[in-house]
Motif scaffolding. Structure first.
Motif, PDB file in Angstrom:
ATOM      1  N   ARG A  22       0.597  -1.143  -0.064  1.00 30.01           N
ATOM      2  CA  ARG A  22      -0.212   0.039   0.097  1.00 30.01           C
ATOM      3  C   ARG A  22       0.843   1.053  -0.154  1.00 30.01           C
ATOM      4  NH1 ARG A  22      -2.995  -3.082   4.211  1.00 30.01           N
ATOM      5  NH2 ARG A  22      -5.028  -3.711   3.372  1.00 30.01           N
ATOM      6  N   ARG A  23       0.776   2.096  -1.043  1.00 24.25           N
ATOM      7  CA  ARG A  23       1.373   3.358  -1.139  1.00 24.25           C
ATOM      8  C   ARG A  23       0.975   4.548  -0.765  1.00 24.25           C
ATOM      9  NH1 ARG A  23       3.953   2.570  -7.052  1.00 24.25           N
ATOM     10  NH2 ARG A  23       2.929   4.462  -6.994  1.00 24.25           N
ATOM     11  N   ALA A  24       1.425   5.536  -0.375  1.00 27.30           N
ATOM     12  CA  ALA A  24       0.914   6.698   0.205  1.00 27.30           C
ATOM     13  C   ALA A  24       0.424   7.668  -1.329  1.00 27.30           C
ATOM     14  CB  ALA A  24       2.066   7.722   0.802  1.00 27.30           C
TER      15      ALA A  24
ATOM     16  N   ARG B 129      -5.772  12.696   0.685  1.00 28.46           N
ATOM     17  CA  ARG B 129      -4.903  12.450   1.785  1.00 28.46           C
ATOM     18  C   ARG B 129      -5.187  13.546   2.716  1.00 28.46           C
ATOM     19  NH1 ARG B 129      -0.236  10.018   2.045  1.00 28.46           N
ATOM     20  NH2 ARG B 129       0.723  11.948   3.279  1.00 28.46           N
ATOM     21  N   GLU B 130      -5.786  14.741   2.486  1.00 29.09           N
ATOM     22  CA  GLU B 130      -6.291  15.803   3.358  1.00 29.09           C
ATOM     23  C   GLU B 130      -7.308  15.028   4.252  1.00 29.09           C
ATOM     24  OE1 GLU B 130      -6.412  20.178   2.142  1.00 29.09           O
ATOM     25  OE2 GLU B 130      -7.267  19.062   0.648  1.00 29.09           O
ATOM     26  N   VAL B 131      -8.223  14.406   3.503  1.00 35.26           N
ATOM     27  CA  VAL B 131      -9.264  13.559   4.326  1.00 35.26           C
ATOM     28  C   VAL B 131      -8.921  12.623   5.164  1.00 35.26           C
ATOM     29  CG1 VAL B 131     -11.594  12.138   3.830  1.00 35.26           C
ATOM     30  CG2 VAL B 131     -11.083  14.240   2.596  1.00 35.26           C
ATOM     31  N   ALA B 132      -7.962  11.736   4.699  1.00 35.33           N
ATOM     32  CA  ALA B 132      -7.203  10.746   5.484  1.00 35.33           C
ATOM     33  C   ALA B 132      -6.753  11.151   6.826  1.00 35.33           C
ATOM     34  CB  ALA B 132      -6.331   9.922   4.665  1.00 35.33           C
ATOM     35  N   ALA B 133      -6.064  12.427   6.554  1.00 35.36           N
ATOM     36  CA  ALA B 133      -5.489  13.070   7.788  1.00 35.36           C
ATOM     37  C   ALA B 133      -6.402  13.435   8.739  1.00 35.36           C
ATOM     38  CB  ALA B 133      -4.690  14.226   7.127  1.00 35.36           C
ATOM     39  N   LEU B 134      -7.641  13.929   8.337  1.00 36.67           N
ATOM     40  CA  LEU B 134      -8.716  14.199   9.453  1.00 36.67           C
ATOM     41  C   LEU B 134      -9.338  13.268   9.842  1.00 36.67           C
ATOM     42  CD1 LEU B 134     -10.483  17.471   7.253  1.00 36.67           C
ATOM     43  CD2 LEU B 134      -8.754  17.323   9.242  1.00 36.67           C
ATOM     44  N   VAL B 135      -9.426  11.997   9.182  1.00 40.68           N
ATOM     45  CA  VAL B 135      -9.860  10.891   9.990  1.00 40.68           C
ATOM     46  C   VAL B 135      -9.157  10.325  10.964  1.00 40.68           C
ATOM     47  CG1 VAL B 135     -10.243   8.492   9.390  1.00 40.68           C
ATOM     48  CG2 VAL B 135     -11.351   9.937   7.755  1.00 40.68           C
ATOM     49  N   SER B 136      -7.675  10.463  10.527  1.00 40.45           N
ATOM     50  CA  SER B 136      -6.772   9.998  11.797  1.00 40.45           C
ATOM     51  C   SER B 136      -6.754  10.881  12.760  1.00 40.45           C
ATOM     52  CB  SER B 136      -5.251  10.159  11.079  1.00 40.45           C
ATOM     53  OG  SER B 136      -4.877  11.201  10.925  1.00 40.45           O
TER      54      SER B 136
ATOM     55  N   PHE C  66      -9.643  -1.240   2.574  1.00 45.08           N
ATOM     56  CA  PHE C  66     -10.033  -1.332   4.137  1.00 45.08           C
ATOM     57  C   PHE C  66     -11.401  -1.488   4.558  1.00 45.08           C
ATOM     58  CE2 PHE C  66      -6.039   1.805   4.817  1.00 45.08           C
ATOM     59  CZ  PHE C  66      -5.119   0.443   4.828  1.00 45.08           C
ATOM     60  N   ARG C  67     -11.679  -1.782   5.690  1.00 47.36           N
ATOM     61  CA  ARG C  67     -13.084  -2.028   6.021  1.00 47.36           C
ATOM     62  C   ARG C  67     -13.737  -0.924   7.044  1.00 47.36           C
ATOM     63  NH1 ARG C  67     -10.394  -6.615   7.059  1.00 47.36           N
ATOM     64  NH2 ARG C  67     -10.542  -6.502   9.169  1.00 47.36           N
ATOM     65  N   SER C  68     -12.634  -0.159   7.643  1.00 52.24           N
ATOM     66  CA  SER C  68     -13.344   0.841   8.518  1.00 52.24           C
ATOM     67  C   SER C  68     -12.382   1.951   8.494  1.00 52.24           C
ATOM     68  CB  SER C  68     -13.330   0.026   9.957  1.00 52.24           C
ATOM     69  OG  SER C  68     -11.721  -0.137  10.308  1.00 52.24           O
ATOM     70  N   ARG C  69     -13.038   3.033   9.164  1.00 56.57           N
ATOM     71  CA  ARG C  69     -12.195   4.204   9.367  1.00 56.57           C
ATOM     72  C   ARG C  69     -11.020   4.243  10.287  1.00 56.57           C
ATOM     73  NH1 ARG C  69     -16.043   8.621   8.203  1.00 56.57           N
ATOM     74  NH2 ARG C  69     -14.715  10.116   9.507  1.00 56.57           N
ATOM     75  N   ALA C  70     -11.221   3.174  11.286  1.00 58.36           N
ATOM     76  CA  ALA C  70      -9.977   2.938  12.123  1.00 58.36           C
ATOM     77  C   ALA C  70      -8.803   2.562  11.155  1.00 58.36           C
ATOM     78  CB  ALA C  70     -10.316   1.740  13.221  1.00 58.36           C
ATOM     79  N   GLN C  71      -8.974   1.550  10.338  1.00 57.77           N
ATOM     80  CA  GLN C  71      -7.980   1.264   9.511  1.00 57.77           C
ATOM     81  C   GLN C  71      -7.301   2.252   8.687  1.00 57.77           C
ATOM     82  OE1 GLN C  71     -10.033  -2.036   7.511  1.00 57.77           O
ATOM     83  NE2 GLN C  71      -8.424  -3.142   8.246  1.00 57.77           N
ATOM     84  N   ILE C  72      -8.099   3.368   8.238  1.00 61.25           N
ATOM     85  CA  ILE C  72      -7.533   4.530   7.513  1.00 61.25           C
ATOM     86  C   ILE C  72      -6.881   5.383   8.320  1.00 61.25           C
ATOM     87  CG2 ILE C  72      -8.220   6.604   6.256  1.00 61.25           C
ATOM     88  CD1 ILE C  72     -10.842   5.164   5.245  1.00 61.25           C
ATOM     89  N   ALA C  73      -7.317   5.670   9.674  1.00 62.12           N
ATOM     90  CA  ALA C  73      -6.356   6.168  10.659  1.00 62.12           C
ATOM     91  C   ALA C  73      -5.324   5.717  10.842  1.00 62.12           C
ATOM     92  CB  ALA C  73      -7.478   6.397  11.924  1.00 62.12           C
TER      93      ALA C  73
ATOM     94  N   PHE D  66      -2.797   5.942   7.633  1.00 58.63           N
ATOM     95  CA  PHE D  66      -2.221   7.331   7.560  1.00 58.63           C
ATOM     96  C   PHE D  66      -1.221   7.529   8.887  1.00 58.63           C
ATOM     97  CE2 PHE D  66      -2.030  12.020   7.934  1.00 58.63           C
ATOM     98  CZ  PHE D  66      -2.009  12.356   6.599  1.00 58.63           C
ATOM     99  N   SER D  67      -1.352   7.453   9.930  1.00 58.44           N
ATOM    100  CA  SER D  67      -0.426   7.832  11.029  1.00 58.44           C
ATOM    101  C   SER D  67       0.891   6.931  10.683  1.00 58.44           C
ATOM    102  CB  SER D  67      -1.066   7.064  12.205  1.00 58.44           C
ATOM    103  OG  SER D  67      -2.412   7.518  12.803  1.00 58.44           O
ATOM    104  N   ALA D  68       0.825   5.573  10.120  1.00 60.48           N
ATOM    105  CA  ALA D  68       2.099   4.940   9.960  1.00 60.48           C
ATOM    106  C   ALA D  68       2.775   5.754   8.871  1.00 60.48           C
ATOM    107  CB  ALA D  68       1.788   3.403   9.358  1.00 60.48           C
ATOM    108  N   GLN D  69       2.033   6.370   8.000  1.00 63.03           N
ATOM    109  CA  GLN D  69       2.625   6.994   6.588  1.00 63.03           C
ATOM    110  C   GLN D  69       3.452   8.178   7.286  1.00 63.03           C
ATOM    111  OE1 GLN D  69       2.512   5.954   3.379  1.00 63.03           O
ATOM    112  NE2 GLN D  69       1.599   4.070   4.148  1.00 63.03           N
ATOM    113  N   VAL D  70       2.712   8.833   8.175  1.00 61.57           N
ATOM    114  CA  VAL D  70       3.452  10.305   8.454  1.00 61.57           C
ATOM    115  C   VAL D  70       4.248   9.790   9.595  1.00 61.57           C
ATOM    116  CG1 VAL D  70       1.748  11.621   7.443  1.00 61.57           C
ATOM    117  CG2 VAL D  70       1.571  10.669   9.796  1.00 61.57           C
TER     118      VAL D  70
END
Length: 336
Positions: A272-274, A282-289, A321-328, A331-335
């Motif tokens: 999975r790549r950023a 990416r902006e939305v993923a950041a806010l989800v995180s 992914f299956r959930s917002r938690a996985q997105i969060a 994203f946290s792992a990416q940054v």
């Protein structure tokens, strides 16, 4: 990546449409219940699956008779007819190939591998079964078949909830419409009835190709016990059980499914790549995180709430992914 469409004709005049994507050694893909080569390619989640599988190989898919781009036929659905269609498509490949069957395509692939061992290098069975009559009780099977026959719209909604419970509401609505666009109610019923009739228990021992059986543990359409039966019946088959409830291979954690399959086939495994996301995503993923709700995301980005929901859903699908938690977490792992 682009797909090239073509068609092949059986001896009795039946026409089967097929598509080729990628280049390299061939992987023939026997798809599940209802398909449409063009519309499936336009669905982001489904296309992402095919593009990921086709990296470095030649992926060959086809619409069975009466589905998608393949015209309807008067011939009744049967395993023999399924094998005739697969034979016609396999003849276009011109060399031994890896074979993958998903859902009702899995028992068809088993039957082919058992009777044509010289053509199959490796065999992948995803979300499949040995005996269709064991998928659900007789009363449930008759109820579903009757619903498709009497009310195809409602029937497609019910089956989508069974096939893709991990998908969001908007995605399930799209998938229900997609099923109705794939075939008529009569064809849908006939093919689902065939799914319940398929029984390859007496053919498992004849499969000689190295085999991977991959299945999601919470699959609501095909009990995981059927995956174990497939693996137990095929000599030296390996069984990979993945978390999730969705029967459709491109719903739920698609990326992990692809990694398992490509690893078995001896192909490079994607990560999975950023850069899989657009700048807005990416902006939305950041806010989800950060724990923001869709309403809060909408307010922060000055968009309406429905647009925010759509962004989150597309991120989830693109990353498998299956959930917002996985997105969060991703994203946290990416940054981090």
């Amino acid at each position: 990546m682009r797909q090239q469409l073509d068609r092949v004709e059986l001896a009795d005049g039946t026409v089967v449409a097929y598509a080729v994507a990628g280049a390299g050694r061939p992987l023939v893909y026997v798809m599940g219940w209802l398909t449409h080569l063009e519309l499936g390619w336009e669905l982001p989640a489904e296309r992402a699956l095919y593009e990921a599988l086709a990296q470095g190989i030649r992926l060959v898919r086809y619409d069975r008779a009466g589905c998608g781009l393949s015209p309807a036929t008067d011939r009744p659905a049967s395993l023999a007819f399924e094998l005739e269609q697969l034979e016609a498509v396999a003849a276009t490949v011109g060399e031994p190939f890896d074979l993958m069957g998903t859902s009702m395509g899995a028992p068809v692939a088993v039957a082919w591998a058992a009777t044509h061992p010289e053509t199959v290098r490796r065999l992948v069975l995803c979300g499949g079964w040995v005996r269709g009559r064991e998928l659900s009780p007789p009363a449930v099977r008759e109820s579903v078949l009757g619903l498709i026959e009497s009310h195809w719209g409602l029937g497609s909604d019910v089956l989508t909830d069974i096939f893709a419970p991990d998908a969001g509401r908007s995605t399930r609505a799209v998938l229900a419409r997609y099923q109705r666009a794939c075939s008529s109610a009569a064809t849908a019923r006939a093919l689902l009835a065939l799914s319940y009739e398929l029984d390859v228990g007496d053919r498992l021992g004849d499969v000689r190709a190295p085999t991977l059986v991959v299945h999601r543990t919470g699959d609501r359409a095909a009990p995981v016990a059927q995956a174990r039966a497939l693996a137990d019946g095929i000599g030296e088959a390996s069984l990979a059980l993945l978390p999730g409830r969705s029967h459709l291979p491109y719903a739920g954690d698609r990326d992990e499914l692809v990694r398992v399959i490509r690893r078995f086939l001896g192909l490079p495994v994607p990560r999975r790549r950023a850069d899989a996301l657009t700048p807005r995503q990416r902006e939305v993923a950041a806010l989800v995180s950060q724990g923001c709700t869709n309403r809060e995301i909408a307010a922060r980005l000055n968009i309406d709430e429905r647009s925010a929901e759509g962004h989150v859903e597309r991120i989830r699908l693109r990353l498998g992914f299956r959930s917002r938690a996985q997105i969060a977490a991703w994203f946290s792992a990416q940054v981090g």
